[in-house]
Design an enzyme around this catalytic site. Structure first.
Site, PDB file in Angstrom:
ATOM      1  N   CYS A   1       0.870  -1.122   0.169  1.00  0.00           N
ATOM      2  CA  CYS A   1      -0.327   0.204  -0.119  1.00  0.00           C
ATOM      3  C   CYS A   1       0.598   1.387   0.065  1.00  0.00           C
ATOM      4  CB  CYS A   1      -1.003   0.184   1.358  1.00  0.00           C
ATOM      5  SG  CYS A   1      -1.843  -1.629   1.199  1.00  0.00           S
TER       6      CYS A   1
ATOM      7  N   GLY B   1       0.878  -3.465   5.654  1.00  0.00           N
ATOM      8  CA  GLY B   1       1.587  -4.152   6.391  1.00  0.00           C
ATOM      9  C   GLY B   1       0.243  -5.048   7.054  1.00  0.00           C
TER      10      GLY B   1
ATOM     11  N   LYS C   1       8.947 -12.327 -16.837  1.00  0.00           N
ATOM     12  CA  LYS C   1       8.607 -10.742 -17.369  1.00  0.00           C
ATOM     13  C   LYS C   1       7.079 -10.994 -18.383  1.00  0.00           C
ATOM     14  CE  LYS C   1       9.997  -8.510 -15.212  1.00  0.00           C
ATOM     15  NZ  LYS C   1      11.853  -8.640 -14.016  1.00  0.00           N
TER      16      LYS C   1
ATOM     17  N   GLU D   1       4.410 -11.519 -15.666  1.00  0.00           N
ATOM     18  CA  GLU D   1       3.405 -11.131 -14.383  1.00  0.00           C
ATOM     19  C   GLU D   1       3.263 -10.378 -15.824  1.00  0.00           C
ATOM     20  OE1 GLU D   1       6.357  -8.835 -12.018  1.00  0.00           O
ATOM     21  OE2 GLU D   1       7.852  -9.357 -13.684  1.00  0.00           O
TER      22      GLU D   1
HETATM   23  O1  M6R Z   1      12.564  -5.160  -4.232  1.00  0.00           O
HETATM   24  P1  M6R Z   1      13.133  -6.403  -4.669  1.00  0.00           P
HETATM   25  O2  M6R Z   1      14.072  -7.098  -5.976  1.00  0.00           O
HETATM   26  O3  M6R Z   1      12.995  -7.098  -3.647  1.00  0.00           O
HETATM   27  O4  M6R Z   1      11.869  -7.300  -5.329  1.00  0.00           O
HETATM   28  C1  M6R Z   1      11.452  -8.197  -5.813  1.00  0.00           C
HETATM   29  C2  M6R Z   1      10.841  -9.114  -6.225  1.00  0.00           C
HETATM   30  O5  M6R Z   1       9.346  -8.801  -5.245  1.00  0.00           O
HETATM   31  C3  M6R Z   1      10.613  -8.096  -7.242  1.00  0.00           C
HETATM   32  O6  M6R Z   1      11.478  -9.011  -8.073  1.00  0.00           O
HETATM   33  C4  M6R Z   1       9.394  -8.587  -8.478  1.00  0.00           C
HETATM   34  O7  M6R Z   1       9.705 -10.185  -8.188  1.00  0.00           O
HETATM   35  C5  M6R Z   1       9.047  -8.182  -9.910  1.00  0.00           C
HETATM   36  N1  M6R Z   1       7.808  -7.746  -9.692  1.00  0.00           N
HETATM   37  C6  M6R Z   1       9.410  -8.757  -9.969  1.00  0.00           C
HETATM   38  O8  M6R Z   1       9.464  -8.165 -12.288  1.00  0.00           O
END
Ligand code: M6R
Length: 606
Positions: free
Chosen positions: A2, A101, A483, A486
């Site tokens: 959020c 959260g 990619k 998603e």
């Molecule tokens: O900010 P972070 O790199 O820790 O995020 C990890 C994943 O949530 C993030 O890479 C997610 O898989 C993306 N949506 C992928 O494109």
């Protein structure tokens, strides 16, 4: 997750709050809401759907006041609906809260409050907070808020506004990010820096357990009943970096920014011929005595870690374990005092990654971090930080963070190989030279937009697409498949090409699309055999390779030859056209590219 925002000052709060939400919509976008104090009374509006729906609702209101809060939601407890949208209030509408959260003990708190006569209207965990504040309020807002917070278990960032104290907003952080922006004649609170960029570059980064009392001309931060002296953190981003800059979507802009992002990241750690990673504080003796390296991350950052494993093991001859952060914490990892754990996180706020970092430290490990956000929780809690210099990444689908992570991982591999004496100077110098040349090379696939757009049209009707590769290209395939799935919602599965025949080949029939990656010349013949196996079953081959000759033409139904590149950097080059392909397929299918369904940019709940 959020997006939260709050403002108190001399300007009308509503436009500031809405603009802040617009700039953080990537954090959550299934509903949005605001609360503003008008003529001494709290007024609010909240709507299911994108921010535009709320904005339309607010077009006719006249709320000139200078105190307000807002929220864009990624639903965790309770479906997206007007009622479950934030802000949430107590029974009498005096205390309104926005929250990011999860409050783990909300059920027992709700039962207790209901037994005392409090009436709840939503299914959310959040609603217990304003009722708790109402229950505890005896004239002192800070005391009631802290009393309520003390009762909560979980991870949360909260912003509170009350018409009984119309000169202030209160903010509290527990394991979910919050920043306070320091302005002229007005101050701000938000869950992420981009919300504040039009107004200020001077911020306080709140730590766990800190309460900020924000009024128009003063910000006080308290922890454990005492005032905390906060250091001002100066945000040096170009505010335009968080804008679309003429591109239709953030994702396309961020794909195009990769040559520059890779250049900036490499430049931070590379001299003419050598790597400078002094930040890691590693001596030759320490590097030689390392027994293993553990990499922990989620999603795309995890995929970067997998590439890192291949490269570090190859060059530095050091065993590397790569763990999904949400698994690491609960599988009793074998770590001993002084082991090194490398966490990778674009946002630096991913709850699973942060929890893994803390677990690693608890077990006595030294933690290195690769992150794109200086000042993030990961950056602050790690023992050594290697920032990527990708600039703000706004699209939910990560692109430039991934390629810059790969650059830093390559440099770590070179550094370790140098210290451990596991690769020749010539070998390492060739790789350093290749990193210097990489930004120019990355421009080339960006010129292939038309071909990729055409290919996207032919793939758009499929519901299953496979990606295969060997070695580093297997790791690259995993990211390419993520990619596509998603943002286009096409089922995409990646596998090591050699694994096909152990099961998945059964799914390859006439016309099944199989995207093949080939950047590792030493694996060319083996990869050709895998491609033949697919072709023999009628699979349609879409080949992305850096082999630099025309011989592969006959194997593929469609081919994108990429310039030859040092094999270690093959995944950095090959992912760019695959990111673009995912983008154009998603566009063809009418998907909301920057805000895919059910997802959010920064996953700050476990
Ligand atoms: O900010 P972070 O790199 O820790 O995020 C990890 C994943 O949530 C993030 O890479 C997610 O898989 C993306 N949506 C992928 O494109």
């Amino acid at each position: 997750m959020c997006g939260l925002v709050g403002y108190v000052g001399e300007r009308p709060a509503l436009p500031i709050v809405l603009e802040g939400l617009r700039r953080m919509e990537y954090r959550g976008y299934d509903s949005a809401g605001v609360a503003v104090i008008v003529d001494g009374k709290l007024q609010w509006a909240k709507k299911k759907g994108r921010l535009e729906v709320l904005e339309a609702e607010l077009q006719t209101v006249d709320w000139p006041s200078g105190v307000g809060i807002g929220h864009s939601r990624w639903a965790s407890h309770g479906e997206p609906s007007d009622i479950n949208a934030h802000p949430h209030s107590d029974c009498n509408g005096h205390f309104m809260i926005v929250h990011n959260g999860i409050i783990e003990n909300f059920r027992e708190l709700r039962a207790e409050l209901e037994a005392k006569g409090h009436r709840f209207s939503s299914q959310t965990d959040t609603e217990v907070v304003p009722h708790l504040v109402e229950e505890l309020y005896a004239g002192n807002l800070e005391q009631a808020f802290l009393g309520a917070v003390k009762r909560l278990r979980g991870a949360f960032a909260l912003i509170l506004v009350s018409d009984l104290h119309p000169d202030r907003v209160l903010a509290y952080r527990q394991s979910s990010p919050l920043v306070v922006g320091l302005g002229d004649n007005g101050n701000f609170v938000a869950s992420d820096i981009p919300a504040l960029l039009p107004y200020t570059r001077e911020v306080y980064l709140l730590e766990d357990g800190e309460l900020a009392v924000v009024t128009a001309h003063e910000v006080r931060v308290m922890a454990d009943g005492k005032e905390v002296e906060k250091e001002v953190f100066h945000v040096d981003w170009d505010p335009l970096a968080a804008e679309k800059g003429g591109y239709e979507h953030f994702m396309l802009k961020e794909i195009h920014e990769q040559p520059q992002a890779v250049l900036a990241t490499a430049a931070a750690y590379l001299n003419e011929n050598s790597v400078n990673l002094a930040e890691l504080g590693l001596t030759e003796q320490a590097a030689r005595s390392m027994q293993k390296l553990t990499i922990v991350a989620c999603g795309t950052s995890y995929h970067a870690g997998l590439v890192g494993k291949y490269v570090i093991e190859d060059l530095a001859r050091l065993p590397v374990e790569v763990d999904i952060a949400s698994e690491f914490r609960y599988r009793k990892p074998v770590l001993k005092e002084g082991d090194i754990v490398l966490v990778i996180s674009q946002s630096g706020e991913t709850a699973d990654t942060l929890a893994a970092l803390r677990e690693a430290k608890r077990l006595g490990a030294r933690v290195w971090a690769i992150t794109n956000v200086l000042g993030s929780s990961v950056a602050r809690e790690a023992d050594a930080v290697l920032p990527t210099f990708a600039g703000p990444e706004i699209a939910v689908a990560s692109t430039k963070a991934y390629t810059t992570q790969l650059v830093v991982l390559t440099l770590i591999a070179i550094h370790l190989a140098q210290l451990r004496g596991t690769a020749s100077n010539e070998e390492l110098a060739a790789l350093v030279a290749a990193v210097h040349n990489l930004p120019a090379l990355l421009e080339e696939p960006l010129q292939q937009q038309d071909r990729l757009q055409q290919l996207a049209k032919t793939l758009t009707t499929h519901e299953d697409i496979f990606f295969i590769g060997r070695g580093l290209d297997f790791a690259g395939s995993l990211e390419a498949a993520l990619k596509l799935k998603e943002i286009s919602y096409i089922h995409a599965e990646a596998l090591a090409a050699g694994e096909l025949k152990h099961g998945t080949l059964a799914l390859i029939t006439q016309g099944t699309p199989v995207v093949c990656l080939l950047t590792q010349s030493q694996l060319r013949e083996k990869m050709e055999s895998s491609i033949e196996e697919v072709a023999a079953r009628g699979g349609e081959i879409f080949l992305f390779d850096t082999m630099g000759d025309g011989e592969l033409e006959r194997l593929a139904n469609w081919r994108l030859p990429l310039s030859p590149v040092h094999p270690v950097l093959g995944p950095v080059l090959a992912i760019i056209p695959l990111q673009m392909l995912a983008y154009f397929v998603a566009l063809e299918r009418g998907c909301d590219v920057d805000k895919p369904r059910n997802l959010a940019k920064s996953v700050t709940i476990e």
